[in-house]
Design a protein around this motif. Structure first.
Motif, PDB file in Angstrom:
ATOM      1  N   ARG B 139       9.406 -14.164  86.787  1.00  0.00           N
ATOM      2  CA  ARG B 139       9.207 -15.590  86.506  1.00  0.00           C
ATOM      3  C   ARG B 139       7.740 -15.945  86.254  1.00  0.00           C
ATOM      4  O   ARG B 139       7.416 -16.614  85.279  1.00  0.00           O
ATOM      5  N   PHE B 140       6.827 -15.507  87.132  1.00  0.00           N
ATOM      6  CA  PHE B 140       5.448 -16.009  86.965  1.00  0.00           C
ATOM      7  C   PHE B 140       4.341 -14.969  87.099  1.00  0.00           C
ATOM      8  O   PHE B 140       3.171 -15.324  86.985  1.00  0.00           O
ATOM      9  N   PRO B 144       5.215  -9.223  82.989  1.00  0.00           N
ATOM     10  CA  PRO B 144       6.160  -9.108  81.853  1.00  0.00           C
ATOM     11  C   PRO B 144       5.434  -9.126  80.507  1.00  0.00           C
ATOM     12  O   PRO B 144       4.549  -9.956  80.286  1.00  0.00           O
ATOM     13  N   VAL B 145       5.807  -8.186  79.619  1.00  0.00           N
ATOM     14  CA  VAL B 145       5.047  -8.023  78.382  1.00  0.00           C
ATOM     15  C   VAL B 145       5.380  -9.070  77.319  1.00  0.00           C
ATOM     16  O   VAL B 145       4.667  -9.175  76.327  1.00  0.00           O
ATOM     17  N   SER B 146       6.466  -9.828  77.525  1.00  0.00           N
ATOM     18  CA  SER B 146       6.765 -10.900  76.574  1.00  0.00           C
ATOM     19  C   SER B 146       7.333 -12.095  77.333  1.00  0.00           C
ATOM     20  O   SER B 146       7.857 -11.948  78.443  1.00  0.00           O
ATOM     21  N   GLU B 147       7.227 -13.267  76.706  1.00  0.00           N
ATOM     22  CA  GLU B 147       7.762 -14.476  77.348  1.00  0.00           C
ATOM     23  C   GLU B 147       9.282 -14.386  77.464  1.00  0.00           C
ATOM     24  O   GLU B 147       9.879 -14.906  78.400  1.00  0.00           O
ATOM     25  N   GLY B 148       9.907 -13.706  76.492  1.00  0.00           N
ATOM     26  CA  GLY B 148      11.361 -13.559  76.500  1.00  0.00           C
ATOM     27  C   GLY B 148      11.862 -12.870  77.771  1.00  0.00           C
ATOM     28  O   GLY B 148      12.944 -13.194  78.281  1.00  0.00           O
ATOM     29  N   LEU B 149      11.060 -11.930  78.285  1.00  0.00           N
ATOM     30  CA  LEU B 149      11.473 -11.188  79.493  1.00  0.00           C
ATOM     31  C   LEU B 149      11.547 -12.089  80.725  1.00  0.00           C
ATOM     32  O   LEU B 149      12.191 -11.742  81.713  1.00  0.00           O
ATOM     33  N   ARG B 150      10.870 -13.252  80.671  1.00  0.00           N
ATOM     34  CA  ARG B 150      10.885 -14.150  81.832  1.00  0.00           C
ATOM     35  C   ARG B 150      12.295 -14.698  82.104  1.00  0.00           C
ATOM     36  O   ARG B 150      12.596 -15.113  83.214  1.00  0.00           O
ATOM     37  N   ASP B 151      13.147 -14.678  81.065  1.00  0.00           N
ATOM     38  CA  ASP B 151      14.534 -15.139  81.251  1.00  0.00           C
ATOM     39  C   ASP B 151      15.276 -14.291  82.288  1.00  0.00           C
ATOM     40  O   ASP B 151      16.252 -14.740  82.881  1.00  0.00           O
TER      41      ASP B 151
END
Lengths: 142, 232
Positions: B139-140, B144-151
């Motif tokens: 989440r924060f 994570p290497v991309s914003e998409g992975l935050r999902d």
């Protein structure tokens, strides 16, 4: 000289007898932001090296072999954490130099700040923990 | 695997992994003379010319890097690089085979501890037990290497299962020393774990450098446990 050697030994010791405490807790996480001083006023804060929205499988595989930009970004995370835990001129200078390298190549002044993200209950909280003085690009790159 | 073969295989793997790290440093304009010299040492180590001198040179350069970056450049992966270099250097400096073996055994024990300790500190933490900690990483955290992975932070059941799979693998890892096949299977699983960290969090250097310590553990298991515990 003796103090430098002791400090170096202090840096070496955790590698020879490591603690291996990876991710004991998920600590507040830093983001580096900067703004430019242009025509007599400060611009908006923007995130340094924002992440891409998505990364494809092929790119992930490529990054397994070649990932210098991301590893530099991880070093900036370390410098940000060090700057808060044990502030040194070195950490601030390393961050300033790396931000300056990404700025347009003309004389410009900038300022950077460290924003830490953490979770409180179900909310993500942002707090500004450090704000640098005004820095000239040329000075940061020197 | 004999001690000599283990040492040589570790050196070969180390030469390629440190060369990869050095090329990455050179591409972002870090101290060209230092990383250029590091590449020369890697080449010497890979082809077996002045091998011990090359290992000591690489160790010395690692200490200079600690000074240059005022700590590790890449956290745990730099620490593991220095640890392996220290053990291999000591193996070459050792006055006899016993101490040379002790140097490599220390590396093997540290590799086991790297999994066990990091598993133990997680498994006693309620945030890790519930899967919340891994959710926070997605989440924060900065990883994570991309914003998409935050999902992924919202996939609670998947993260709960992943957390427990990793914690159990790490905590039970020392038990696999009792059987060679179990150790090989465990090393495959831990390699897959490092690979996933490289894909999700960009920790490519961790993946390669941890693999460099695997031969020492395979040798150690054979040397200590296969002799001590007869198989019926």
């Amino acid at each position: 000289m003796l103090l430098s050697l002791l400090r170096l030994f202090g840096l070496l010791l955790p590698a020879l007898i490591p603690s291996w405490r990876f991710f004991k807790t998920v600590a507040p996480s830093p983001r580096v932001e900067y703004r430019l001083f242009y025509r007599g006023s400060w611009g908006e804060w923007c995130e340094d090296r924002p992440r891409p929205a998505r990364i494809g499988t092929l790119q992930m595989i490529r990054r397994l072999f070649w990932n210098p930009a991301w590893n530099e970004q991880l070093f900036m995370v370390s410098c940000s954490e060090r700057l808060i835990d044990t502030p040194t001129v070195h950490s601030a200078a390393e961050l300033a130099r790396r931000i300056a390298q990404t700025l347009p190549e003309h004389e410009v002044d900038f300022q950077f700040r460290l924003v830490f993200l953490s979770r409180e209950e179900d909310q993500i909280i942002k707090s500004v923990e450090y704000e640098s003085a005004r820095i000239s690009r040329a000075e940061a790159l020197a | 695997m004999s001690f000599e073969d283990t040492l040589r295989l570790t050196e070969l793997m180390l030469a390629f992994v440190i060369a990869q790290q050095s090329l990455e440093h050179l591409s972002v304009r870090h101290s060209p003379w230092l990383f250029g010299l590091r590449l020369v040492c890697c080449a010497c180590l890979a082809i077996g010319v002045f091998g011990p001198v090359a290992v000591w040179g690489l160790w010395g350069i690692s200490v200079l890097m600690l000074h240059r970056f005022q700590g590790p450049y890449n956290g745990g992966s730099d620490k593991m690089t220095i640890l392996i270099l220290s053990c291999v250097s000591l193996a070459h400096l050792a006055p006899n085979v016993f101490w040379a073996e002790m140097a490599l055994a220390y590396l093997a024990v540290q590799l086991v501890l790297s999994y066990f300790v990091s598993g133990w500190i997680k498994i006693v933490n309620p945030e890790w037990q519930s899967g919340r900690a891994l959710s926070d990483v997605f989440r924060f955290s900065a990883y994570p290497v991309s914003e998409g992975l935050r999902d992924w932070a919202d996939r609670r059941l998947v993260l709960f299962l992943m957390s427990w799979a990793v914690m159990l693998l790490e905590v039970l890892f020392p038990l696999t020393l009792l059987n060679a096949q179990a150790l090989q299977l465990a090393l495959l699983c831990t390699a897959a774990f490092h690979l996933s960290n490289a894909c999700f969090f960009g920790l490519n250097r961790f993946f390669w450098i941890w693999l460099c310590a695997y031969p020492s553990l395979i040798w150690f298991q054979e040397r200590v446990f296969e002799v001590a515990i007869p198989v019926w």
